[in-house]
Scaffold this motif. Structure first.
Motif, PDB file in Angstrom:
ATOM      1  N   GLY A  52       0.944  -1.265  -0.012  1.00  0.00           N
ATOM      2  CA  GLY A  52       0.053   0.078   0.105  1.00  0.00           C
ATOM      3  C   GLY A  52       1.041   1.305  -0.008  1.00  0.00           C
ATOM      4  O   GLY A  52       1.988   1.260  -0.221  1.00  0.00           O
ATOM      5  N   SER A  53       0.352   2.157   0.472  1.00  0.00           N
ATOM      6  CA  SER A  53       0.815   3.704   0.274  1.00  0.00           C
ATOM      7  C   SER A  53       1.435   4.138   1.913  1.00  0.00           C
ATOM      8  O   SER A  53       1.976   5.077   1.788  1.00  0.00           O
ATOM      9  N   SER A  54       1.213   3.147   2.842  1.00  0.00           N
ATOM     10  CA  SER A  54       1.876   3.432   4.094  1.00  0.00           C
ATOM     11  C   SER A  54       3.184   2.783   4.071  1.00  0.00           C
ATOM     12  O   SER A  54       3.864   2.448   3.202  1.00  0.00           O
ATOM     13  N   ASP A  55       3.801   2.736   5.456  1.00  0.00           N
ATOM     14  CA  ASP A  55       4.807   2.252   5.610  1.00  0.00           C
ATOM     15  C   ASP A  55       5.108   0.784   5.919  1.00  0.00           C
ATOM     16  O   ASP A  55       6.254   0.129   6.335  1.00  0.00           O
ATOM     17  N   THR A  56       3.952   0.108   5.954  1.00  0.00           N
ATOM     18  CA  THR A  56       3.869  -1.281   6.126  1.00  0.00           C
ATOM     19  C   THR A  56       4.734  -1.924   5.061  1.00  0.00           C
ATOM     20  O   THR A  56       4.600  -1.781   3.971  1.00  0.00           O
ATOM     21  N   GLU A  57       5.336  -2.987   5.855  1.00  0.00           N
ATOM     22  CA  GLU A  57       6.288  -3.970   4.937  1.00  0.00           C
ATOM     23  C   GLU A  57       5.832  -5.448   5.166  1.00  0.00           C
ATOM     24  O   GLU A  57       5.729  -5.787   6.243  1.00  0.00           O
ATOM     25  N   LEU A  58       6.249  -6.100   4.028  1.00  0.00           N
ATOM     26  CA  LEU A  58       5.764  -7.815   4.211  1.00  0.00           C
ATOM     27  C   LEU A  58       7.073  -8.412   3.404  1.00  0.00           C
ATOM     28  O   LEU A  58       7.528  -8.139   2.444  1.00  0.00           O
ATOM     29  N   GLN A  59       7.447  -9.359   4.646  1.00  0.00           N
ATOM     30  CA  GLN A  59       8.355 -10.440   3.933  1.00  0.00           C
ATOM     31  C   GLN A  59       8.098 -11.746   4.101  1.00  0.00           C
ATOM     32  O   GLN A  59       7.326 -12.044   5.290  1.00  0.00           O
ATOM     33  N   ARG A  60       8.054 -12.592   3.128  1.00  0.00           N
ATOM     34  CA  ARG A  60       7.323 -13.835   3.329  1.00  0.00           C
ATOM     35  C   ARG A  60       8.361 -15.077   2.995  1.00  0.00           C
ATOM     36  O   ARG A  60       9.354 -14.907   2.520  1.00  0.00           O
ATOM     37  N   ASP A  61       8.344 -15.982   4.039  1.00  0.00           N
ATOM     38  CA  ASP A  61       9.078 -17.393   3.893  1.00  0.00           C
ATOM     39  C   ASP A  61       7.760 -18.486   3.685  1.00  0.00           C
ATOM     40  O   ASP A  61       6.917 -18.269   4.314  1.00  0.00           O
TER      41      ASP A  61
END
Length: 319
Positions: A69-78
């Motif tokens: 999205g446009s926020s600072d949210t980050e996602l890392q997946r394993d």
């Protein structure tokens, strides 16, 4: 297969009589010929035991952190994937198969705040996916092959239970085999996924462009999307390399209020495969996920996922 016997005896014959009768016939050339025939018969029998009805697959894939999205949210997946499958012929025209699988998807969110999907869902940390399937293939002649494969799946986040996470469907395809041995066909996957019914057409292909270069499907069509395409190069009996792309989908239950999340994205990859033996192979992947989107079903809101690199390792064992 006919049984090859060096001597045909009647019960009344003694060992001495047999030796006397056949001592002239058992010359060195005859014995050598007999040994060669016996060796071929043994090899043919032994090769029957090379048939491996079972296959175990395990893989690990990791992506780099990507903005959601446009926020600072980050996602890392394993992601860990495991699958056990079996197949066997039941005649000249029919064969059957079955498989069970388990996937564990670890979602590592950072800097979530209230920005994820406009604050309409609580962030989850992991997803469990259980699957089972059957397959039935039919070859009426040397040219045609038809496949029918029903599937069942449960996919849910740690913030939900499995009770409402069921999906089911069927994949059907038909392929035509040309005189060259190349195969081309079409397939369709009808899927009653969690809170959504969808139909996915796909191209089924296994085409040898040259002795070393071929085009085929790298994935199985189903809940994760169509089969995709891969251009592969066979260096020798041990090493092969591939380049491909496909659209991938993950849909899972995120709350017991029948809210679902669907993550849809395109993935391109390069692959290096090593056949350790006839029954064990390892494939290393370098991938790039792009045009990704995360969508919540209720209320219907979505966030774009930033493009990200990925790496994976897969091991297949036949037994």
């Amino acid at each position: 297969m006919k049984t090859i016997s060096s001597l045909s005896l009647v019960p009344e014959q003694t060992a001495f009589e047999v030796k006397k009768r056949y001592s002239k016939r058992l010359s060195i050339p005859y014995v050598a010929k007999l040994a060669a025939v016996s060796s071929l018969a043994f090899s043919a029998t032994a090769s029957a035991y090379d048939y491996s009805p079972f296959k175990f697959h395990v893989s690990r894939t990791s992506t780099e952190a990507a903005q959601v999205g446009s926020s600072d949210t980050e996602l890392q997946r394993d992601v860990w994937r495991m699958k056990l499958s079996a197949s066997m012929p039941i005649g000249k025209e029919w064969s059957i198969g079955a498989n069970v699988g388990y996937d564990n998807l670890d979602y590592g969110f950072k800097n979530v705040g209230a920005g994820l999907l406009q604050g309409n869902v609580t962030p989850w940390s992991s997803i469990n996916k259980y699957s089972a399937g059957l397959s039935l293939s039919y070859r009426p002649n040397a040219q045609w092959m038809f496949l029918f494969a029903p599937k069942l799946q449960y996919s849910y986040a740690n913030t939900a239970s499995s009770s409402d996470a069921q999906s089911y469907g069927v994949v059907a395809s038909g392929l035509y085999r040309f005189k060259s041995g190349n195969m081309l066909g079409v397939g369709v996957a009808y899927l009653n996924d969690i809170s959504e019914v969808k139909t996915i057409p796909y191209l089924a292909v296994k085409w040898n462009i040259t002795d070393k270069l071929s085009l085929s499907n790298p994935f199985q069509a189903g809940f994760s999307g169509p089969a995709g395409l891969e251009l592969s190069y066979k260096l020798d009996d041990k090493w092969n390399f591939g380049l491909g792309a496909s659209r991938r989908t993950e849909r899972f239950l995120v709350t017991d209020a029948e809210q679902t999340i669907e993550v849809e994205e395109w993935v391109s990859f390069i692959r290096a495969g090593w056949n350790i033996s006839k029954k064990v192979s390892i494939n290393a992947y370098g991938g790039y996920f792009f045009a990704g989107e995360m969508e919540l079903s209720q209320p219907k809101v979505s966030d774009d996922i930033e493009n990200q690199a990925a790496a994976g390792l897969a091991i297949d064992i036949k037994f």
